[in-house]
Design an enzyme around this catalytic site. Structure first.
Site, PDB file in Angstrom:
ATOM      1  N   HIS A 138       0.829  -1.219   0.000  1.00 45.52           N
ATOM      2  CA  HIS A 138       0.000   0.000   0.000  1.00 45.52           C
ATOM      3  C   HIS A 138       0.865   1.273   0.000  1.00 45.52           C
ATOM      4  CE1 HIS A 138      -3.261  -2.853   0.632  1.00 45.52           C
ATOM      5  NE2 HIS A 138      -2.452  -3.426   1.476  1.00 45.52           N
ATOM      6  N   GLU A 196      -2.364   0.240   7.798  1.00 41.99           N
ATOM      7  CA  GLU A 196      -1.509  -0.828   7.275  1.00 41.99           C
ATOM      8  C   GLU A 196      -0.281  -0.273   6.544  1.00 41.99           C
ATOM      9  OE1 GLU A 196      -3.482  -3.458   4.547  1.00 41.99           O
ATOM     10  OE2 GLU A 196      -1.689  -4.675   4.221  1.00 41.99           O
ATOM     11  N   HIS A 204       2.576  -6.985   4.546  1.00 37.75           N
ATOM     12  CA  HIS A 204       1.212  -6.460   4.702  1.00 37.75           C
ATOM     13  C   HIS A 204       0.704  -6.730   6.114  1.00 37.75           C
ATOM     14  CE1 HIS A 204      -0.063  -5.649   0.440  1.00 37.75           C
ATOM     15  NE2 HIS A 204       1.086  -6.269   0.249  1.00 37.75           N
ATOM     16  N   GLU A 233       1.455 -11.613   5.828  1.00 39.93           N
ATOM     17  CA  GLU A 233       0.370 -10.876   6.489  1.00 39.93           C
ATOM     18  C   GLU A 233       0.727 -10.889   7.969  1.00 39.93           C
ATOM     19  OE1 GLU A 233      -2.062  -9.205   5.215  1.00 39.93           O
ATOM     20  OE2 GLU A 233      -2.655 -10.100   3.300  1.00 39.93           O
TER      21      GLU A 233
HETATM   22 ZN   LIG Z   1      -2.391  -5.263   2.399  1.00 38.53          ZN
END
Ligand SMILES: [Zn+2]
Length: 255
Positions: free
Chosen positions: A10, A24, A77, A142
């Site tokens: 992002h 995030e 992420h 993640e």
């Molecule tokens: Zn993400």
């Protein structure tokens, strides 16, 4: 020279998942830069898709890694879910990629053995663009669920531990022995130090009203309002200049 491409998820107009006061894009960037510093200390040529809060298209991230001829690609992420009880860490590779699966397993195993998490969601596969479009072993971590309060705490307070664990996993995959954290220097932006806590809280609230995410820390008997920690000095300087332009007496403190 071994090249590792690090991809902070992002950025810029795309904040990614939001939860518990965290974005995030900020967590991903912070952890990514910490990993980069550790890897550089191991003689690795580290390349990034971004080192600041900017938007980068998914295809451009993969293209940069391919053009750089990176040996491995690792994307960072944070997870999120409607149900705030969901938590834990999971690492993805592209379906059918055995080298990607090996890389993701090395990273996931290292994170779990670090003891930062109690919930191991395991290694998974997914048709994520950055995994599909990169032509070297690729994994996407993640880190934790930004929507879960315990995980959010880890994302906020255990970034160094996460960075070490992920770095160890990457190094293990590359056959390079881990030789220590590498003394990551952090450049923190501070906008005030007060002997009275309410003064620090007032300033923090004012900054929150302007879209910043300040924290109040105590050290040396003072309440200090800080606005982020950067492993790249230029990023801290940029924020200081921005704050000065808004009339704040900002400084960089080195820890
Ligand atoms: Zn993400």
């Amino acid at each position: 020279m071994t090249k590792v491409f690090l991809d902070a998820g992002h950025g810029g107009k795309d904040p990614g998942a939001l939860g518990n006061g965290l974005k995030e894009k900020d967590i991903a960037l912070s952890v990514t830069l910490k990993i980069g510093n550790i890897l550089k200390n191991h003689g690795i040529d580290v390349r990034y898709s971004r080192t600041t809060d900017v938007f980068v298209e998914l295809a451009d991230r993969a293209a940069k890694a391919n053009n750089a001829g990176a040996n491995v690609f690792v994307s960072i992420h944070c997870n999120s879910f409607d149900d705030s009880s969901a938590k834990g860490v999971e690492t993805y590779s592209y379906p059918g990629s055995t080298t990607g699966a090996k890389l993701s397993k090395a990273i996931q195993d290292s994170i779990i053995s670090s003891g930062v998490y109690t919930v191991n969601r395991g290694i998974k596969t997914a048709n994520f663009a950055v995994l599909r479009l990169t032509n070297m072993p690729a994994a996407l971590v993640e880190l934790a669920f930004i929507t879960n309060s315990q995980d959010a705490n880890i994302l906020k307070n255990r970034q160094d531990d996460l960075a070490v664990a992920i770095s160890k996993g990457i190094l293990n995959n590359l056959g390079i022995p881990y030789k220590g954290g590498g003394g990551t220097t952090l450049y923190k932006v501070q906008v005030g130090a007060f002997s009275v806590k309410s003064n620090a809280d007032n300033l923090a609230n004012e900054l929150k009203g302007k879209g910043y995410s300040p924290i109040v820390v105590t050290s040396g008997g003072l309440y200090k309002v800080q606005l982020g920690a950067f492993s790249v000095r230029a990023n801290a300087d940029a924020l200081v200049n921005e704050l000065k332009s808004k009339g704040y007496d900002a400084i960089v403190v080195i820890e």
